[in-house]
Design an enzyme around this catalytic site. Structure first.
Site, short mmCIF file in Angstrom:
data_model
loop_
_atom_site.label_atom_id
_atom_site.label_comp_id
_atom_site.label_asym_id
_atom_site.label_seq_id
_atom_site.Cartn_x
_atom_site.Cartn_y
_atom_site.Cartn_z
N ARG A 223 0.86 -1.18 0.00
CA ARG A 223 0.00 0.00 0.00
C ARG A 223 0.89 1.23 0.00
O ARG A 223 1.98 1.26 0.59
CB ARG A 223 -0.92 0.01 1.22
N HIS A 271 -0.01 1.70 -10.32
CA HIS A 271 -0.92 0.85 -9.55
C HIS A 271 -1.65 -0.15 -10.46
O HIS A 271 -2.88 -0.24 -10.46
CB HIS A 271 -1.94 1.71 -8.78
#
Length: 308
Positions: A223, A271
């Site tokens: 993350r 991402h």
């Protein structure tokens, strides 16, 4: 079953068509066209609306559209409301592909050769066998366990670290904070697949990088908030780290002029390491709803005490 979807509209259209095929009797609506809010039983979202229980007084389960569920504000969610993160084969296979690519690229010095290409330099470097490269995976959940399997098969010297003890074939497993330093010291390529919790936020920093072997490399697919950007740049510039592959950042996207855009030892991707695949994701969602309605345990229920 009455389902409301609140996330990317384009993906929602695909999910709607698949739900119509797989569960014709279900009601599947795309936010903000939710119909009668009192009839909504299941909400699929990345970021749910404020005052969720006032909006949907009969809501039974909140599903995340992705593998993470740390984006939810649990203080605003009733403790009895189950929160379920997405676990589905398409998401897992995507992560396996990306991490395998990243590890092989780092193992074979591809960031260095790309730098040499841009500089017009023809120079070879020693090639090491996979068995001499120590790979460490932080986070041994569904994704961590999955990415280790092909790395073990390729012959890498693999280890894993997790909060609680695990036992995986071909993997030296470490558990708990008291064994983190030992794990880091034997990780030539470190892969972060940890969930975001209070204890992992900012964890990828100078203190951690200094415990890796000099010249180690990082693959950050956990993350964004786990990584200290300035500390990573410092570690790369000092050559404590030789290279990094980064797929998640905070914020996303990074602002213009950020050091990650141009750093020669850093590969940056937007991402994309792992994304839910519509067909398998919808199948996983519907199966979890059926499990719930049969009174069975759902797959991916978040333990709020752990944060994942």
């Amino acid at each position: 079953m009455n389902i409301v979807y609140k996330s990317e509209p384009e993906r929602g259209q695909k999910w709607a068509a698949l739900v119509a095929q797989m569960a014709p009797a279900a009601s599947f609506r795309l936010w903000p066209e939710i119909g009668n809010p009192e009839e909504v039983e299941y909400l699929v979202a990345w970021v749910p609306p404020d005052n969720i229980m006032q909006q949907f007084p009969n809501l039974k389960v909140l599903f995340s559209v992705g593998a993470g569920a740390d984006q939810f504000d649990y203080a605003n969610l009733p403790p009895e409301l189950p929160v379920v993160r997405m676990i589905e084969p398409g998401l897992t296979s995507g992560m396996v592909e990306y991490v395998t690519f990243a590890v092989l690229g780092l193992h074979r010095d591809m960031p260095r050769y790309l730098q040499q290409q841009r500089a017009g330099l023809w120079q070879t470097h020693p090639v090491h066998t996979a068995g001499k490269r120590r790979v460490g995976v932080m986070g041994l959940g569904t994704l961590g366990e999955a990415v280790l399997k092909p790395l073990v098969a390729l012959g890498f010297d693999c280890a894993g670290w997790s909060r609680t003890p695990r036992d995986l074939p071909g993997v030296q497993c470490f558990a708990g904070n008291d064994r983190l330093s030992e794990f880091l010291a034997r990780s030539d390529i470190l892969i972060c697949l940890l969930p975001l919790t209070a204890s992992t936020e900012g964890m990828l920093n100078t203190a951690l990088f200094s415990q890796l072997p000099p010249g180690a490399a990082l693959v950050q697919v956990g993350r964004g908030a786990q990584l200290n950007h300035d500390d990573l740049i410092q570690a790369l510039d000092s050559q404590q780290l030789s290279a990094a592959v980064v797929d998640v950042t905070t914020p996303e996207p990074l602002p213009a002029g950020h050091a990650f855009w141009q750093h020669p030892a850093l590969w940056l991707t937007p991402h994309i390491a792992s994304q839910t695949q519509p067909e398998s994701a919808v199948n996983a969602l519907l199966e979890n709803i059926r499990r719930y309605e049969r009174g069975e345990s759902m797959v991916g229920v978040v333990d709020r005490d752990k944060g994942y």
